[in-house]
Design a protein around this motif. Structure first.
Motif, short mmCIF file in Angstrom:
data_model
loop_
_atom_site.label_atom_id
_atom_site.label_comp_id
_atom_site.label_asym_id
_atom_site.label_seq_id
_atom_site.Cartn_x
_atom_site.Cartn_y
_atom_site.Cartn_z
N UNK A 108 0.84 -1.19 0.00
CA UNK A 108 0.00 0.00 0.00
C UNK A 108 0.88 1.25 0.00
N UNK A 109 0.67 2.09 -0.99
CA UNK A 109 1.31 3.39 -1.16
C UNK A 109 2.84 3.29 -1.08
N UNK A 110 3.44 3.72 0.03
CA UNK A 110 4.90 3.80 0.07
C UNK A 110 5.59 2.46 0.29
N UNK A 160 -8.55 12.19 -4.69
CA UNK A 160 -7.49 13.07 -4.22
C UNK A 160 -6.47 12.26 -3.44
N UNK A 161 -5.22 12.35 -3.85
CA UNK A 161 -4.18 11.57 -3.21
C UNK A 161 -2.82 12.12 -3.59
N UNK A 205 -1.37 3.04 -11.49
CA UNK A 205 -1.22 3.27 -10.06
C UNK A 205 -1.58 2.03 -9.23
N UNK A 206 -2.09 0.99 -9.88
CA UNK A 206 -2.38 -0.24 -9.14
C UNK A 206 -2.25 -1.42 -10.08
N UNK A 221 -2.73 4.18 -3.86
CA UNK A 221 -3.66 4.89 -2.98
C UNK A 221 -3.33 4.62 -1.51
N UNK A 222 -3.80 5.52 -0.64
CA UNK A 222 -3.63 5.30 0.80
C UNK A 222 -2.73 6.29 1.50
N UNK A 223 -2.37 7.40 0.84
CA UNK A 223 -1.50 8.39 1.47
C UNK A 223 -2.25 9.24 2.50
#
Length: 251
Positions: A108-110, A160-161, A205-206, A221-223
């Motif tokens: 997830x994200x980072x 928004x992310x 992005x995924x 996503x998930x920031x």
């Protein structure tokens, strides 16, 4: 005697409840660098998800749990906004062994800003983080309706992310799920030592992949903390978690 019977029944019911859960995942959120403020919001949301979808979840930030005995308890490991070098050589070897046995990974994200020098891990994630501009609203596009969770997402929607620019593909097995339209936000970023102009017409992005014996799912996503309260993110994530942990759900 009556009390003993009651305790025995309670124990049996508890044991049955634990055994009857669908699967078990570890959420791992250790950081060695940037620490996302959204981690706690993510853990809370995932704990609620586990109750809603009847699976077990254990949250860890202690890397010593990456050993053969402990990892054997889980069907998948979720790297939630991890950063930097978070596992030593022995722990890395234990995680590779776990995953190669047919288990799952969710990034997830980072998670893509983690362990750049661990070649196997970078291929597991599939693409690594390079740079990002400031948080912005952008339009997302669903690319794959066969993957679990995408059936509940609109074909196209605003989100928004923090939009990562990724490096090249490190695995040839990547199947893309979501992309972001760079014409709907400003992708340029300049950090002095690193600059970015976006990824062009195709900015994934995924994605997911079958890699080295196991199942890997990643999402940018998930920031933002607020995103973890949105049903769209949770449905997207549960599809990836469910598939990574069980191998099921593909249309």
């Amino acid at each position: 005697m009556k009390r003993q019977i009651t305790l025995l029944i309670s124990t049996l019911l508890l044991t049955f409840s634990i055994q009857a859960s669908q699967f078990k995942v570890m959420v791992f959120s250790k950081t060695d660098g940037w620490h996302h403020q959204s981690i706690n919001a993510g853990v809370t949301a995932l704990e609620k998800m586990a109750k809603r979808h009847f699976f077990e979840l254990e949250w860890q930030e202690d890397a010593s749990h990456f050993n053969d005995k402990k990892l054997a308890e889980f069907d998948a490991v979720i790297f939630l906004n991890t950063t930097g070098n978070i596992l030593n050589d022995e722990q890395q070897a234990a995680f590779e062994k776990f995953y190669k046995s047919g288990k799952g990974f969710v990034g997830i994200h980072s998670a893509s800003d983690t362990e750049y020098d661990w070649d196997w891990y970078t291929k597991l994630v599939g693409r690594m983080f390079v740079i990002h501009p400031t948080n912005q609203t952008a339009r997302l596009q669903v690319l794959d309706r066969k993957f679990p969770g995408t059936d509940t997402l609109p074909d196209s929607f605003l989100w928004t992310d923090e939009w990562y620019q990724f490096g090249p593909e490190l695995s040839k097995n990547l199947h893309y799920i979501l992309s972001v339209d760079e014409s709907t936000y400003e992708p340029k970023a300049d950090w002095g030592r690193v600059k970015g102009d976006g990824m062009g017409d195709f900015h994934p992005i995924s994605w997911y992949q079958n890699y080295d014996g196991g199942r890997s799912f990643y999402t940018n996503l998930g920031h933002m903390r607020e995103g973890w309260e949105d049903a769209l993110l949770l449905k997207h994530l549960y599809g990836g978690i469910y598939w990574a942990a069980t191998g099921k759900g593909m249309q």
